[in-house]
Design a protein around this motif. Structure first.
Motif, PDB file in Angstrom:
ATOM      1  N   THR A 315       0.870  -1.204  -0.074  1.00  0.00           N
ATOM      2  CA  THR A 315       0.094  -0.096   0.044  1.00  0.00           C
ATOM      3  C   THR A 315       0.862   1.268   0.082  1.00  0.00           C
ATOM      4  O   THR A 315       1.794   1.501   0.863  1.00  0.00           O
ATOM      5  N   ALA A 397      -5.726  -0.539   2.752  1.00  0.00           N
ATOM      6  CA  ALA A 397      -5.886   0.924   2.832  1.00  0.00           C
ATOM      7  C   ALA A 397      -6.128   1.594   4.312  1.00  0.00           C
ATOM      8  O   ALA A 397      -5.570   2.399   4.817  1.00  0.00           O
ATOM      9  N   SER A 423      -7.224   9.157  -0.956  1.00  0.00           N
ATOM     10  CA  SER A 423      -7.526   8.534  -2.403  1.00  0.00           C
ATOM     11  C   SER A 423      -6.185   8.067  -2.921  1.00  0.00           C
ATOM     12  O   SER A 423      -6.198   7.284  -3.839  1.00  0.00           O
ATOM     13  N   GLU A 424      -5.103   8.483  -2.202  1.00  0.00           N
ATOM     14  CA  GLU A 424      -3.640   7.929  -2.653  1.00  0.00           C
ATOM     15  C   GLU A 424      -3.224   6.881  -1.953  1.00  0.00           C
ATOM     16  O   GLU A 424      -2.183   6.257  -2.227  1.00  0.00           O
ATOM     17  N   ARG A 426      -3.276   3.075  -2.121  1.00  0.00           N
ATOM     18  CA  ARG A 426      -3.406   2.576  -3.029  1.00  0.00           C
ATOM     19  C   ARG A 426      -2.784   1.132  -3.057  1.00  0.00           C
ATOM     20  O   ARG A 426      -1.759   0.800  -3.372  1.00  0.00           O
TER      21      ARG A 426
END
Length: 622
Positions: A315, A397, A423-424, A426
């Motif tokens: 992640t 996440a 949102s970043e 991932r």
């Protein structure tokens, strides 16, 4: 499984001793007086010297190699008047070659140009002559073990400087050398997955791959076989070779250890021309030395067998912070551009406070098994740009957000409006998609690295960390150097077996931050200017050394001008490694800058350019 090179790896053919015995078989130093004289000569033979091999000698070598001997010109010869002039190719070099695989597939080019001497740089309407400079004179395009053996035996018996090149990711000039014969391992690229590999202390899945395999190819094999292998962060880096030999860091270093910690068996051609297997059961001296003791030193590795793991995911989180005083509207940082997600801080001291918080958090990152990669750019007029990518293995996440929560809480307590961009976050498989050939991130770079492995002692107390951070700030703020940092912690516990018995620089085991000061050193810089810059940057590196007494440096991204490099690059392992070097290579076949035993030789350049490989290799004091 791959071509015959791999099918016969356990019983690789030794070099056939037929009509070329005099050229290619072993000559020990005590065999004949004339042989002793040749092998103990003051300098390696050089084009034009009395004992330089004749054209007939080189032809005989090529016959033995089956046509694998090359005599390549520098690619930029196309830009210079003469038989190789080709304006279309010259334009291609300038406009297209740096965006693809061209230079990685070139037999002589290395990506850091200044060590070669800058004797044939691409330019339209180039003036003067294109000279070979520090590039090798001949190259063996090795595709079999026998090719490597022939090259080693020829270089040893003819007293020729030998260099080893894979992909050309070389920041210290270890893959070039004037008047040399190069062994190009780039095409030893096969791969074999071993679901059940058993050796004395290891039983489990493994991967066997050649020295020329690139990291993007290794990821493709991981994807195909649904496994994880410790690999480099840069996809165009060689998966074996010099990266592996000096340790080899990547995104899993704090979780599984360095690349050198993974090897359970190594296949190598030694200075006497023999092909041997190094493991915990045989050739144990080499098994120790080849795992972190530096490349181009004890032999030429043709392939390696490493531990393979189950599939894993990473992640990733990114953070960007920029300091832009109102008067400055021109902020540029090529590798870390300001984007819509960049946190802008208009007060310089507040910017440094934000970085103080983040750099303190780096120990938490490595203790959680993660790594980060950051760049801090001084942009002038009190402006800076900082960007970091942090990765955590085996996390979702939500888990990553919880791990990062203390960092952003600290930002808030300091009055900084810096929030986590969820949102970043991932999560993605470590090897989740098939990849295509990758161009190097900085092709034909003029970058020069100086590095320090800053230990966790520098994070132990507030006072210790303040001293560590102050040293980093001084180098960037006062020195004007770009700081490239990696939070990385390949401890002995993480390395496990066989890593705890490897020659990896002990400084790695205590490291929290691999800190690099980066400068540009154009190939056309004068010798005087290069010496002046070397003196200047060492002053700022001394600040980092004073903040980390007894620590070390990572040779792959270290400075060939590192003072007391034996301690910095090898630590307490140096004496043992030197014993291995002397026992395995009494002829001095293998040499490269700052490798074990290299202090007995020096490159004598015509212009005195420091650390350049554009000169004859001679014994110190002779």
């Amino acid at each position: 499984m791959g071509p015959p090179y791999f099918k016969s790896w356990r019983s690789a053919q030794q070099l056939l001793r037929a009509s070329h015995t005099a050229l290619f078989t072993l000559k020990r130093p005590n065999s004949k007086p004339d042989t002793w004289k040749a092998l103990m000569a003051a300098c390696k033979e050089f084009p034009g010297s009395e004992e330089w091999p004749s054209d007939k000698d080189w032809q005989r070598l090529n016959t033995t190699l089956g046509g694998a001997l090359l005599k390549p010109l520098p690619p930029a010869a196309a830009c210079y008047a003469g038989a190789s002039y080709d304006v279309a190719k010259c334009r291609y070099l300038l406009n297209n070659a740096t965006t693809n695989h061209f230079y990685l597939d070139d037999p002589v080019t290395i990506l850091t140009q200044w060590t070669q001497g800058g004797t044939c740089l691409p330019a339209l309407n180039a003036t003067g002559a294109c000279l070979q400079g520090g590039f090798p004179v001949y190259v063996v395009n090795a595709t079999t073990v026998m090719h490597v053996q022939a090259a080693v035996n020829f270089a040893r018996n003819k007293n020729i400087r030998l260099v080893i090149k894979n992909t050309g990711h070389d920041f210290g000039g270890r893959s070039v050398g004037a008047g040399s014969l190069s062994v190009w391992t780039h095409h030893l690229r096969s791969f074999e997955y071993l679901p059940r590999f058993n050796r004395a202390s290891y039983s489990g899945p493994a991967a066997h791959y050649g020295s020329g395999l690139e990291t993007w190819e290794l990821f493709n094999y991981m994807f195909r076989y649904n496994i994880t292998v410790v690999a480099a962060g840069g996809r165009s880096v060689g998966a074996n070779g010099g990266w592996f030999a000096s340790g080899g860091h990547g995104n899993l270093a704090s979780f599984y250890g360095l690349a050198a910690d993974q090897a359970v068996e190594i296949h190598v051609v030694t200075a006497d021309g023999r092909f041997v297997v190094a493991s915990e059961e045989e050739n144990t001296d080499l098994f120790f030395a080849l795992r972190g003791g530096g490349g181009s030193t004890y032999g030429i590795v043709t392939s390696v067998i490493v531990k393979a793991y189950r599939p894993i995911n990473l992640t990733t989180s990114t953070l960007s912070i920029a300091c832009r005083p109102p008067a400055n509207t021109d902020i540029r940082a090529p590798l870390a551009p300001i984007s819509n997600t960049t946190n802008l801080v208009n007060n310089t001291e507040l910017f440094w406070q934000a970085l103080h918080i983040y750099f303190r958090f780096k120990r938490t990152v490595v203790d959680l098994g993660g790594v980060d990669w950051d760049y801090l750019y001084p942009l002038g007029n009190g402006s800076y740009s900082f960007r970091v990518r942090t990765t955590f293995p085996n996390t979702t996440a939500d888990q990553a957000a919880r791990l990062l929560e203390p960092l952003y809480t600290s930002f808030a307590r300091a009055g900084l409006n810096i929030t986590l961009n969820r949102s970043e976050l991932r999560p993605a498989p470590y090897a989740g998609t098939a990849l295509t050939p990758t161009a190097p991130a900085t092709p034909l770079s003029s970058s020069r690295y100086r590095s320090r492995l800053l230990p966790r002692a520098g994070w132990a107390t507030d006072a210790a960390f303040n001293k560590t951070f102050a040293a980093l700030r001084t180098a960037v703020q006062d020195g004007g150097y770009t700081l490239h940092g990696l939070a990385i912690g390949p401890t002995a516990e993480v390395a496990g077996w066989p890593g705890r018995g490897a020659a990896v620089n002990p400084a790695w085991r205590e490291a929290v931050l691999h800190a690099c000061l980066m400068t540009e050193q154009p190939a056309g810089l004068t010798a005087a200017a290069a010496r002046s810059e070397e003196t200047r940057v060492q002053g700022y590196m001394r600040v980092l050394r004073d903040a980390s007494p007894g620590a070390g440096s990572y040779m792959n991204e270290g400075d060939p001008g590192e003072p007391e490099w034996q301690q910095a690059f090898y630590g307490a392992n140096y004496k043992r490694l030197l014993d291995v070097k002397k026992a395995r290579d009494p002829w001095g076949v293998f040499w490269a800058a700052t490798t074990v035993g290299s202090e007995e030789w020096e490159v004598r350049t015509a212009d005195g350019y420091p650390r350049s490989q554009n000169g004859r290799l001679c014994r110190v004091g002779k």
